[in-house]
Design an enzyme around this catalytic site. Structure first.
Site, short mmCIF file in Angstrom:
data_model
loop_
_atom_site.label_atom_id
_atom_site.label_comp_id
_atom_site.label_asym_id
_atom_site.label_seq_id
_atom_site.Cartn_x
_atom_site.Cartn_y
_atom_site.Cartn_z
N ASN A 482 -4.71 35.35 -7.55
CA ASN A 482 -5.71 35.07 -6.52
C ASN A 482 -5.83 36.30 -5.62
O ASN A 482 -5.07 36.47 -4.67
CB ASN A 482 -5.29 33.84 -5.72
CG ASN A 482 -6.41 33.36 -4.82
OD1 ASN A 482 -7.27 34.15 -4.42
ND2 ASN A 482 -6.39 32.09 -4.50
N ASP A 483 -6.80 37.13 -5.94
CA ASP A 483 -7.02 38.37 -5.19
C ASP A 483 -7.20 38.14 -3.70
O ASP A 483 -7.09 39.08 -2.91
CB ASP A 483 -8.31 39.04 -5.70
CG ASP A 483 -8.04 39.99 -6.85
OD1 ASP A 483 -7.00 40.67 -6.83
OD2 ASP A 483 -8.88 40.05 -7.75
N CYS A 484 -7.52 36.93 -3.35
CA CYS A 484 -7.89 36.66 -1.95
C CYS A 484 -6.76 36.04 -1.15
O CYS A 484 -6.92 35.76 0.04
CB CYS A 484 -9.11 35.76 -1.92
SG CYS A 484 -10.50 36.54 -2.74
N GLN A 499 -8.01 43.65 0.14
CA GLN A 499 -7.19 43.88 -1.04
C GLN A 499 -6.18 45.01 -0.87
O GLN A 499 -5.13 44.99 -1.48
CB GLN A 499 -8.09 44.18 -2.24
CG GLN A 499 -8.23 43.00 -3.16
CD GLN A 499 -9.37 42.10 -2.75
OE1 GLN A 499 -10.49 42.54 -2.60
NE2 GLN A 499 -9.07 40.84 -2.54
#
Ligand code: BGC
Ligand code: NOJ
Length: 810
Positions: A482-484, A499
């Site tokens: 989950n990049d977020c 990021q």
């Protein structure tokens, strides 16, 4: 409401109105030359890299939507129209767009004149071919005036969009006969040019955009077209285009065909010029000569059609559900190939400038692609592994053309390394080729610093062990899948990237999701060690895996589901004790896939919680309840309004993890039900709400807490493609490559009485018939191979090039 229909026989989606709820696109390409093409002929072409080698120009997020494409104008007396409706936008008497595998066709009819455009990229040349067929359906002779149109991009799409003080002075073209060449920057360092050709003498041409359009006109009614002429302009600077002007006379009933070729040429430096600054046109002419008749073009198209038939033949099923069949047999596999080629680089939502190839993305894309073109998968694995750092960490992205890690983004996404194990394990299970492990592969693309691919896997595995947090769970780094979920970021400055910013030192946040991954792929790594006859390393790996299982048992279980993470302060994320987002999807799917809780009821309990809190009509949302405000300690996830993207959207990519988990606990009905909630074919009649193409998965469907639940976005380039194919083919249908043979372990809806799967595997074909006599949908009772009973549920590796009949009773 529907805007078209599936033609399964031809493997096409047929769009019957140009005014779809959003542009519905297709991909044409041969691995080097690519075109993205919408149902009104919008889109663009590029060579290998949508950022560095953009051939034609596109205007993202412009008004009107879908601005620019490769277009035709037809002037028939006073009526101006386009076979793909745009750009003329004249109402057509008939319109039909067929998106097929590797080609798209547009059929337009107006005033008893029919025009059909068939576009494809041949396998054997770096070009897009457009076959234009014109037919006079009337009783009178028609005198048609045809204009073609493409607008060149000045190669580097980022510069082209930003650096106007330079761009407006660099454009250069050459014109020779019916071929219009684009050679901007060829005079200096570039060794490539593009051209646009038609196989007939032309009445005129234009290469200067402003003159062709008229300075204050749009694309719907260019000056040249309105005046029924061409100005024979030669562009110098500004915006070069290529437009042919052709007159076609058609007697009643007569049909004529024109072949247009949009090509790309690269030359060795020494052969660049033919005389003083004149480009060497020999290679262009060679390409042109291959398609100088309609028959030649059609023969090449047939090769594309044949190729796809063969590619998809590796996995075909027949179940009682035709929508499921068309997803598995056609569209899901097709999307897997597209995501293999493009990762997250170029779509109608990815500008081609941004992200290039993702480390985790491309590894996962391979999971759905392995059986289609294993040789390409192998090369991709080597390319990806070559960007890995010595300590096992990874660049998050790399550029397709240079294959170099992208240092603007860097690394420290701590799930990344493990996906390499996933991809290599899948490759070996598919092909049996363990030689790949001995390949010598650089670290950080440094040819002087190499190690075997096996060593790379070891570094991936150790990267987790070397980065454990206070609960002996993996440190999350900048983010995991989950990049977020940016637990070490702490940004209160909108000008920073979530990021790559880390505003506090220490970064002690931990991920239960990575723990699940480590257990699943750590076990696969141990199997690989065994295959390598390295039992010592296998034992070491298993020991660490067992320790991780213990950490998850101790610190990763929340009572009714798995925790998501521990934040920077050691507080739980995704717990019933949290104010918002008490439950997240990712660890539920992955921990169960890792086998945790299968033997003690926690898996079924977890899946009940998923069903209760996360599942909705449109799929399974990522988290619940959504974050209603920004939390500095969680980062980008809480930046999205509730119900969208990672903040409680249905993030299709992770739904198949739950689908797989459901099959592991034996709930085929629910696995199938979840599949059908996100499947484009199953939701085709919700097209008006969903907006996206009904033939490919979308990254995100707005969740139950969104303003507009069910509205999808970001179609095509998503890990949902590979993972849903894995879930459907390997877990629901249950035909799954193992290290020692093809495993058969279906988990199908109880009502399905009988299904069949044809699977090519390690140079043999398995025709598998599965009878659900018990009505349980799961649990292989008996397996007969070529008439003889076998024990267990693993099909032997025959590798004899023959077809084997398999009967399975459940
Ligand atoms: C998106 C993610 C994506 C990331 C890439 C975020 O805004 O929500 O899905 O992975 O950007 O940088
Ligand atoms: C899309 C990205 O491409 C992928 O890498 C990531 O896992 C998901 N978004 C979730 O953030």
């Amino acid at each position: 409401m529907k805007f078209g229909y599936f033609d399964d026989k031809k493997r096409e989606y047929v769009i019957s109105t140009p005014q779809t709820p959003y542009p519905w696109i297709n991909y044409l390409g041969n691995g080097a030359f690519f075109s993205i093409i919408s149902n009104t002929s919008g889109g663009y072409s590029f060579y290998r890299d949508a950022r560095l080698r953009r051939i034609t120009r596109y205007r993202y997020n412009n008004i009107p939507l879908d601005s620019n494409g490769k277009y035709f104008y037809i002037r028939d007396e006073q009526t101006l129209w386009s076979p793909s409706w745009k750009p003329a936008k004249t109402e057509l008497d008939k319109y039909e767009c067929r998106h097929g595998l590797g080609y798209s066709t547009f059929l337009g009819e107006k005033n008893l004149c029919r025009a059909q455009v068939t576009c494809f990229v041949p396998d054997e040349a770096n070009a897009e071919i457009q076959l234009l067929t014109l037919e006079n359906l009337s009783q009178k002779t028609k005198k048609l005036k045809i204009h073609s149109f493409v607008e060149w991009c000045l190669w580097n799409a980022l510069e082209d969009n930003t650096n106007f003080q330079r761009n407006f002075s660099t454009g250069q073209v050459e014109i020779e006969g019916s071929t219009l060449y684009h050679k901007t920057e060829f005079r200096e360092r570039r060794n490539h040019y593009a051209f646009y050709h038609v196989n007939t003498p032309i009445k005129g041409y234009d290469t200067d955009r402003e003159k062709f359009l008229g300075l204050y006109n749009g694309i719907e009614a260019p000056d040249a077209v309105m005046n029924g002429t061409a100005y024979n302009t030669e562009a110098h600077g500004w915006s070069p285009i290529a437009s042919h002007f052709i007159e076609v006379d058609l007697k009643p009933g007569e049909k004529k065909q024109l072949v247009f070729v949009l090509g790309y040429v690269e030359l060795p430096d020494k052969d660049k010029f033919f005389g003083n600054q004149i480009i060497n046109k020999t290679p262009a002419k060679e390409i042109i000569s291959r398609y100088d008749t309609a028959d030649k073009a059609l023969a090449s198209l047939q090769l594309v059609v044949n190729k796809w038939e063969k590619l998809l033949g590796g996995y075909q099923t027949s179940t009682p559900d035709e929508k499921f069949n068309r997803m598995v047999n056609i569209w899901n596999q097709y999307q897997c190939v597209v995501t293999y080629y493009f990762s997250r680089s170029a779509s109608y939502f990815e500008s081609g400038i941004g992200r290039g190839m993702g480390f985790r993305d491309s590894n996962q894309d391979l999971l759905g692609f392995m059986h289609i073109m294993p040789q390409l998968a192998k090369q991709r694995i080597i390319d990806i592994a070559s960007t890995q750092f010595e300590d096992g960490g990874a660049y998050h992205q790399y550029q397709p053309l240079t294959k170099r890690g992208n240092s603007d983004v860097g690394g420290n996404f701590n799930d990344d390394p493990l996906w390499l194990i996933a991809a290599v394990s899948a490759y070996i299970r598919e092909t049996g080729d363990t030689d790949i492990l001995a390949e010598s592969v650089p670290f950080d693309n440094n040819e002087n610093n190499k190690a075997s691919l096996f060593e790379h896997l070891k570094r991936s595995f150790d990267h987790v062990i070397n980065n454990l947090g206070p609960h002996k769970l993996p440190l999350i780094g900048r983010a995991d899948w989950n990049d977020c979920l940016n637990l070490n970021c702490f940004s209160n400055n909108p000008d920073e990237s979530f990021q790559i910013t880390e505003n506090k030192s220490g970064g002690a946040a931990e991920s239960v999701f990575i723990a699940g991954m480590f257990i699943k792929y750590g076990r696969e790594y141990a199997e690989v060690c065994n295959l390598m006859k390295n039992p010592g390393e296998a034992k070491r790996a298993v020991r660490y895996v067992e320790e991780m299982v213990a950490s998850v048992d101790q610190h990763g279980w929340d009572g009714e589901w798995f925790l998501r993470a521990y934040d920077y302060f050691g507080e739980k994320v995704g717990s019933h004790t949290c104010e918002e987002s008490k439950i997240f999807i990712e660890p539920q799917g992955f921990c169960i896939m890792a086998g945790i809780g299968l033997d003690d009821g926690r898996a079924t309990k977890t899946l009940e919680s998923v069903n209760k809190y996360l599942a909705c009509d449109h799929g399974i949302v990522l988290n619940y309840p959504a974050f209603t405000k920004y939390y500095i300690q969680y980062g980008e996830i809480s930046s999205y309004p509730q119900g969208y993207k990672e903040n409680a959207g249905v993030f299709s990519h992770n739904n198949p993890w739950v689908i797989i988990a459901e099959t592991l606990v034996g709930n085929g009905d629910r696995a199938y039900d979840y599949f059908s909630r996100i499947s484009p074919a199953h939701t085709e009649d919700k097209s008006e709400l969903r907006k996206m193409e009904p033939y490919v998965f979308a990254q995100m469907i707005a969740g139950k807490e969104a303003y507009k639940p069910g509205e999808a976005k970001n179609s095509w380039l998503t890990g949902a493609a590979a993972w849903t194919f894995v879930a459907a083919s390997q877990y629901i249908l249950g035909v799954r490559p193992g290290f020692y043979g093809l495993e058969v372990d279906p988990c199908i809806p109880k009502q399905w009485k009988e299904i069949s799967v044809t699977r090519k595997y390690r140079n043999a074909v398995y025709e598998i018939k599965i009878m659900n006599g018990s009505g349980k949908g799961k649990g292989v009772k008996e397996m007969i191979v070529d008439g003889a009973k076998v024990t267990g549920n693993v099909l032997p590796v025959f590798s004899d090039g023959k077809t084997h009949k398999v009967e399975v009773a459940i």
